[in-house]
Design an enzyme around this catalytic site. Sequence first.
Site, PDB file in Angstrom:
ATOM      1  N   SER A  70       0.807  -1.222   0.000  1.00 49.80           N
ATOM      2  CA  SER A  70       0.000   0.000   0.000  1.00 49.80           C
ATOM      3  C   SER A  70       0.838   1.269   0.000  1.00 49.80           C
ATOM      4  O   SER A  70       0.331   2.346  -0.301  1.00 49.80           O
ATOM      5  CB  SER A  70      -0.949   0.012   1.206  1.00 49.80           C
ATOM      6  OG  SER A  70      -0.224  -0.016   2.415  1.00 49.80           O
ATOM      7  N   SER A  74      13.923  -8.235   4.963  1.00 53.02           N
ATOM      8  CA  SER A  74      14.367  -8.102   6.339  1.00 53.02           C
ATOM      9  C   SER A  74      14.837  -6.662   6.547  1.00 53.02           C
ATOM     10  O   SER A  74      14.145  -5.714   6.174  1.00 53.02           O
ATOM     11  CB  SER A  74      15.475  -9.130   6.619  1.00 53.02           C
ATOM     12  OG  SER A  74      15.953  -9.014   7.933  1.00 53.02           O
ATOM     13  N   TYR A 116      11.443  -5.564  17.312  1.00 54.40           N
ATOM     14  CA  TYR A 116      11.646  -5.452  15.871  1.00 54.40           C
ATOM     15  C   TYR A 116      12.897  -6.222  15.460  1.00 54.40           C
ATOM     16  O   TYR A 116      12.882  -6.979  14.481  1.00 54.40           O
ATOM     17  CB  TYR A 116      11.757  -3.980  15.468  1.00 54.40           C
ATOM     18  CG  TYR A 116      12.005  -3.772  13.993  1.00 54.40           C
ATOM     19  CD1 TYR A 116      10.979  -3.967  13.071  1.00 54.40           C
ATOM     20  CD2 TYR A 116      13.253  -3.379  13.529  1.00 54.40           C
ATOM     21  CE1 TYR A 116      11.203  -3.781  11.713  1.00 54.40           C
ATOM     22  CE2 TYR A 116      13.484  -3.198  12.171  1.00 54.40           C
ATOM     23  CZ  TYR A 116      12.449  -3.397  11.260  1.00 54.40           C
ATOM     24  OH  TYR A 116      12.673  -3.220   9.909  1.00 54.40           O
ATOM     25  N   LYS A 150      13.476  -9.511  12.806  1.00 57.44           N
ATOM     26  CA  LYS A 150      14.350  -9.481  11.633  1.00 57.44           C
ATOM     27  C   LYS A 150      15.517 -10.467  11.765  1.00 57.44           C
ATOM     28  O   LYS A 150      15.910 -11.096  10.770  1.00 57.44           O
ATOM     29  CB  LYS A 150      14.855  -8.059  11.382  1.00 57.44           C
ATOM     30  CG  LYS A 150      13.752  -7.072  11.020  1.00 57.44           C
ATOM     31  CD  LYS A 150      12.921  -7.551   9.827  1.00 57.44           C
ATOM     32  CE  LYS A 150      11.878  -6.542   9.402  1.00 57.44           C
ATOM     33  NZ  LYS A 150      11.060  -6.994   8.261  1.00 57.44           N
TER      34      LYS A 150
END
Length: 269
Positions: free
Chosen positions: A11, A131, A145, A149
Site C-alpha cells: 500500500s 528483512s 523489531y 528481523k
Amino acid sequence: MVKVVLITGASNGMGFEAAKIFAANNWIVYAGARRLEKMAPLENSGVKTARLDVTDHQSNVKFVERALSEQGHIDVLINNAGYGEYGPLEEVSLDTARKQLETNLFGAADLAQLVLPSMRQQSSGRIVNISSIAGNLYTPLGGWYHVTKFGLNVWSDVLDAEIKPFGVRSIVVQPGLTKSSWLDIAFTNARNNLKPNSPYEKLIGKVSQFFQRASSGATSADLAKVFYRAATDVKPKQRYFNSITDRLTVYLARNHPKIWRAIVDRMVK
C-alpha cells in the site's frame, strides 16, 4: 510464460514501488495490503490488488489461491509486509510483541507454506524476504523489531537449505533506513508503548535523533530495484543490500561487537 509475483505490504513505500517496477517489466503482479484504497493507483498499471492481512491465515489463503486459480502458477513471493513496534522492553506489552512477531515473521512463514507446494511442483520459484540491516544489529527501543528481523534471516536461510534441491530459493533483502514513513511510525509506536511517567521518555528523543542523522537518503524506489534484482538474478545471492554503507554497517555489527556496543552506548548518553 508470463511471470507472476505476489507482493505483500504494497500500500505504500517499498512494496508499492516494487509493484510498479514488476508491472513495468510485464510481470503479472498481485499486490496485497490491509489498506486496499491506497493501492488504487497501482491498478492503472495493471496490478491486481487485494485486501490482505498477513496475520490472518484465511486472508493469506485467499490471496495465494486467487493467483493460482487465475494464473496457474506463482514465480515469486515477496514478503514485504512489516512495521516497527518500538518501545522499551520493560514496557512493551507481550501482546504487542506477539503482534510484531505475527506480522513480521509468522505472516511470511504462513505465505511461504502456501506457495511452496506449487513452486516445488514446477521445480522453480523464489521467496524474497524483506528483512533489514536491523536483522544483524541492535539499537535501544527496537528490541522486538530486531527479534523479528534476526528471526526472519535465520528462518530464510534454513528454508533455503531445505528447498534449494527442488529448484526453489529463499533469499533476504536487507534495507537500511529509507525515506519513508517507517521511522515516524516506529517512534509513534515507541511513545504509545510508554507507561505513565516512564523513565525511558528521554531515550526516545535521543534514539530518534540518532536515526535521523544516520538515514542513508535511499528512497523506496531505490529499494524496489533491489527487490527486482533479488527476484530475477539468474544466480541469486543469499543477501542483498542497497548500498555499501548498509553492507559495512552489518559487517561492523557482526564482526566488531565491542565497537557496535560503543556506538549504542553513545546513542543512550
